[in-house]
Scaffold this motif. Structure first.
Motif, PDB file in Angstrom:
ATOM      1  N   LEU A   3      47.338 -31.009   9.228  1.00  0.00           N
ATOM      2  CA  LEU A   3      47.934 -29.629   8.646  1.00  0.00           C
ATOM      3  C   LEU A   3      47.818 -28.575   9.665  1.00  0.00           C
ATOM      4  CD1 LEU A   3      49.567 -28.109   6.526  1.00  0.00           C
ATOM      5  CD2 LEU A   3      47.439 -27.545   5.500  1.00  0.00           C
ATOM      6  N   ALA A   4      46.228 -28.483  10.318  1.00  0.00           N
ATOM      7  CA  ALA A   4      46.015 -27.523  11.150  1.00  0.00           C
ATOM      8  C   ALA A   4      46.788 -27.771  12.519  1.00  0.00           C
ATOM      9  CB  ALA A   4      44.554 -27.461  11.429  1.00  0.00           C
TER      10      ALA A   4
ATOM     11  N   VAL B 290      49.358 -25.016  14.234  1.00  0.00           N
ATOM     12  CA  VAL B 290      49.181 -24.692  15.901  1.00  0.00           C
ATOM     13  C   VAL B 290      50.342 -24.761  16.370  1.00  0.00           C
ATOM     14  CG1 VAL B 290      48.060 -25.112  18.050  1.00  0.00           C
ATOM     15  CG2 VAL B 290      46.911 -25.097  15.771  1.00  0.00           C
ATOM     16  N   LEU B 291      51.322 -25.822  16.203  1.00  0.00           N
ATOM     17  CA  LEU B 291      52.578 -26.251  16.882  1.00  0.00           C
ATOM     18  C   LEU B 291      53.584 -24.963  16.214  1.00  0.00           C
ATOM     19  CD1 LEU B 291      53.431 -29.986  16.488  1.00  0.00           C
ATOM     20  CD2 LEU B 291      53.410 -28.563  18.577  1.00  0.00           C
ATOM     21  N   CYS B 292      53.505 -24.756  14.848  1.00  0.00           N
ATOM     22  CA  CYS B 292      54.411 -23.533  14.531  1.00  0.00           C
ATOM     23  C   CYS B 292      53.953 -22.378  15.251  1.00  0.00           C
ATOM     24  CB  CYS B 292      54.264 -23.331  12.956  1.00  0.00           C
ATOM     25  SG  CYS B 292      55.064 -24.876  12.045  1.00  0.00           S
TER      26      CYS B 292
ATOM     27  N   ASP C 100      52.524 -21.681  17.970  1.00  0.00           N
ATOM     28  CA  ASP C 100      52.889 -21.922  19.378  1.00  0.00           C
ATOM     29  C   ASP C 100      54.372 -21.459  19.602  1.00  0.00           C
ATOM     30  OD1 ASP C 100      50.556 -22.483  20.460  1.00  0.00           O
ATOM     31  OD2 ASP C 100      50.997 -24.545  20.509  1.00  0.00           O
ATOM     32  N   PHE C 101      55.394 -22.015  18.632  1.00  0.00           N
ATOM     33  CA  PHE C 101      56.950 -21.297  18.575  1.00  0.00           C
ATOM     34  C   PHE C 101      56.896 -19.993  18.543  1.00  0.00           C
ATOM     35  CE2 PHE C 101      57.696 -26.183  17.781  1.00  0.00           C
ATOM     36  CZ  PHE C 101      58.786 -26.241  18.818  1.00  0.00           C
ATOM     37  N   VAL C 102      56.263 -19.646  17.613  1.00  0.00           N
ATOM     38  CA  VAL C 102      56.184 -17.934  17.442  1.00  0.00           C
ATOM     39  C   VAL C 102      55.719 -16.955  18.840  1.00  0.00           C
ATOM     40  CG1 VAL C 102      55.269 -16.201  16.295  1.00  0.00           C
ATOM     41  CG2 VAL C 102      55.847 -18.207  14.897  1.00  0.00           C
ATOM     42  N   ILE C 103      54.693 -17.634  19.315  1.00  0.00           N
ATOM     43  CA  ILE C 103      54.319 -16.979  20.553  1.00  0.00           C
ATOM     44  C   ILE C 103      55.225 -17.217  21.820  1.00  0.00           C
ATOM     45  CG2 ILE C 103      52.593 -16.957  22.409  1.00  0.00           C
ATOM     46  CD1 ILE C 103      50.593 -17.758  19.912  1.00  0.00           C
TER      47      ILE C 103
ATOM     48  N   LEU D  87      58.388 -28.521  26.312  1.00  0.00           N
ATOM     49  CA  LEU D  87      57.075 -28.832  26.084  1.00  0.00           C
ATOM     50  C   LEU D  87      56.929 -29.050  24.615  1.00  0.00           C
ATOM     51  CD1 LEU D  87      54.556 -30.371  26.990  1.00  0.00           C
ATOM     52  CD2 LEU D  87      53.684 -27.736  27.326  1.00  0.00           C
ATOM     53  N   LEU D  88      56.991 -28.019  23.936  1.00  0.00           N
ATOM     54  CA  LEU D  88      56.810 -27.792  22.239  1.00  0.00           C
ATOM     55  C   LEU D  88      57.734 -28.991  21.571  1.00  0.00           C
ATOM     56  CD1 LEU D  88      55.828 -24.240  21.454  1.00  0.00           C
ATOM     57  CD2 LEU D  88      54.383 -26.348  21.274  1.00  0.00           C
TER      58      LEU D  88
END
Length: 210
Positions: free
Chosen positions: A78-79, A83-85, A87-90, A105-106
């Motif tokens: 879940l962590a 982190v993936l989510c 990264d998409f926001v950033i 990449l993401l």
């Protein structure tokens, strides 16, 4: 003959309803969602191997046996998804020239995450698998058998969509979904083992570890 077939269908339906209800009750404390899910997959694994365990006893036994392993894997996985989510926001706030390659990449990492996730449930039920190896083994099956893994991911996504559209299917769909995913996973592992040993494909009735 026809009555026997109808009886078998009704019995299977009742078992799936009962297992789904057990899963739902096991998920009520929220923190037990991973353990309840692992227990459900443990039951469907027995079904996929051709066994007919006592449903309540098997679920309770698997829930206790897999509690810590599934909880640790659940937190870690879940962590990783969080982190993936994030990264998409950033990346969404970056300049276009930098954003595009990072999006690619993401997106690739997200596909790997989704395919690996499709195997985590069945892998959790293995008796000799340490919690640290669960995700690694799930990723290995996904990489070596992408087609059945993609089919499992599609089944899970379709089930989630159906629950979102029509929540009452929660009374039966979780168990049915877990069973289909388990059958796909068992077939994928069987092909891997046959390829590794050079043997001809085994019949679907033979149990496989993994």
């Amino acid at each position: 003959m026809r009555f026997g077939r109808i009886h078998a269908i009704l019995e299977a339906f009742a078992n799936h309803v009962l297992l789904s209800l057990l899963w739902l009750v096991g998920c009520l404390p929220v923190v037990t969602i991973p353990a309840s899910t692992a227990a459900m997959f443990a039951v469907t694994r027995r079904w996929a191997d051709g066994d007919e365990p006592r449903l309540l006893g098997e679920f309770g036994s698997a829930f206790r046996r897999l509690f810590w392993r599934s909880s640790l894997v659940g937190v870690v996985w879940l962590a990783a998804g969080a982190v993936l989510c994030l990264d998409f926001v950033i990346i969404g706030h970056m300049e276009a020239g930098v954003r595009r390659p990072l999006w690619v990449l993401l997106a690739g990492l997200s596909v790997i995450y989704a395919l690996t996730s499709a195997n985590v449930g069945p892998v959790l039920t293995g008796r000799d698998v340490e919690w640290r190896r669960v995700v690694a083994n799930a990723a290995l099956v996904a990489a070596a058998q992408p087609l059945p893994t993609a089919a499992s991911a599609l089944v899970l996504a379709s089930a989630a969509t159906l629950v979102w559209v029509f929540p009452p299917v929660l009374l039966v769909l979780p168990s049915v979904t877990a069973y289909v995913v388990t059958r796909l996973h068992v077939r994928a592992v069987r092909h891997l083992l046959d390829r590794a040993t050079g043997r001809t494909p085994r019949s679907s009735g033979q149990p496989v570890s993994g």
